[in-house]
Motif scaffolding. Structure first.
Motif, PDB file in Angstrom:
ATOM      1  N   ILE A  84       0.858  -1.178   0.000  1.00  6.37           N
ATOM      2  CA  ILE A  84       0.000   0.000   0.000  1.00  6.37           C
ATOM      3  C   ILE A  84       0.895   1.229   0.000  1.00  6.37           C
ATOM      4  CG2 ILE A  84      -0.235  -0.008   2.517  1.00  6.37           C
ATOM      5  CD1 ILE A  84      -3.103   1.141   2.075  1.00  6.37           C
ATOM      6  N   THR A  85       0.522   2.204  -0.821  1.00  6.49           N
ATOM      7  CA  THR A  85       1.357   3.396  -0.942  1.00  6.49           C
ATOM      8  C   THR A  85       1.127   4.334   0.230  1.00  6.49           C
ATOM      9  OG1 THR A  85      -0.320   4.640  -2.163  1.00  6.49           O
ATOM     10  CG2 THR A  85       1.183   3.256  -3.457  1.00  6.49           C
TER      11      THR A  85
ATOM     12  N   VAL B 118      -5.336   9.880  -0.440  1.00  8.90           N
ATOM     13  CA  VAL B 118      -5.585   8.695  -1.263  1.00  8.90           C
ATOM     14  C   VAL B 118      -4.362   7.793  -1.242  1.00  8.90           C
ATOM     15  CG1 VAL B 118      -6.128   7.835  -3.563  1.00  8.90           C
ATOM     16  CG2 VAL B 118      -7.143   9.984  -2.765  1.00  8.90           C
TER      17      VAL B 118
ATOM     18  N   TYR C  29      -3.044   3.719  -2.492  1.00  9.82           N
ATOM     19  CA  TYR C  29      -3.355   2.659  -3.444  1.00  9.82           C
ATOM     20  C   TYR C  29      -2.826   1.328  -2.924  1.00  9.82           C
ATOM     21  CZ  TYR C  29      -4.417   6.482  -6.590  1.00  9.82           C
ATOM     22  OH  TYR C  29      -4.966   7.615  -7.140  1.00  9.82           O
ATOM     23  N   GLU C  30      -3.659   0.310  -3.034  1.00  5.98           N
ATOM     24  CA  GLU C  30      -3.292  -1.041  -2.625  1.00  5.98           C
ATOM     25  C   GLU C  30      -2.987  -1.896  -3.850  1.00  5.98           C
ATOM     26  OE1 GLU C  30      -5.560  -2.143   1.498  1.00  5.98           O
ATOM     27  OE2 GLU C  30      -6.698  -2.387  -0.360  1.00  5.98           O
ATOM     28  N   TYR C  31      -2.040  -2.795  -3.664  1.00  5.93           N
ATOM     29  CA  TYR C  31      -1.686  -3.733  -4.722  1.00  5.93           C
ATOM     30  C   TYR C  31      -1.574  -5.135  -4.141  1.00  5.93           C
ATOM     31  CZ  TYR C  31      -0.346   0.619  -7.007  1.00  5.93           C
ATOM     32  OH  TYR C  31      -0.354   1.885  -7.536  1.00  5.93           O
TER      33      TYR C  31
END
Length: 120
Positions: A98-99, A105, A107-109
């Motif tokens: 996760i950033t 905001v 972002y998950e990967y």
């Protein structure tokens, strides 16, 4: 397109060891947490262990003392050293990242998963 690519899964006997690796491809500005989740058949996906960019970790009680996570921030790579493996560790292991939040905001990967099977 950002991708997480896992490697290192396989079949091992109980008491053995495996090392999982997860590398990132694509451009990621700054990853906050990286780590591993797992999902056994019929079960929900569960946390194994995660590590922050500062090195703090959070792990499941079931793996404490047996699994160790490490991270190379420069390469956005995370490793999971699994020792004293038990049959109940059998699952698909997913890499997670996760950033940092930018403007609120993040972002998950997720990786595609790698199978770990521990035989008794």
């Amino acid at each position: 397109q950002v991708q997480l690519v896992e490697s290192g899964g396989g079949l091992v006997q109980a008491g053995g060891s495996l090392r999982l690796s997860c590398t990132t491809s694509g451009s990621i500005f700054s990853l906050n947490r990286m780590g591993w989740y797992r999902q056994a058949p019929g079960n929900k996906r569960e946390l194994v262990v995660v590590i922050t960019s500062g090195g703090s970790t959070n792990s499941a009680d079931s793996v404490k003392g047996r699994f160790a996570i490490s991270r190379n921030n420069a390469k956005n790579t995370v490793y999971l050293q699994m020792s004293s493996l038990k049959p109940e560790d059998t699952a698909v292991y997913y890499c997670y990242a996760i950033t940092d939040a930018v403007g609120g905001v993040a972002y998950e990967y997720w990786g595609q998963g790698t199978q770990v099977t521990v035989s008794s």
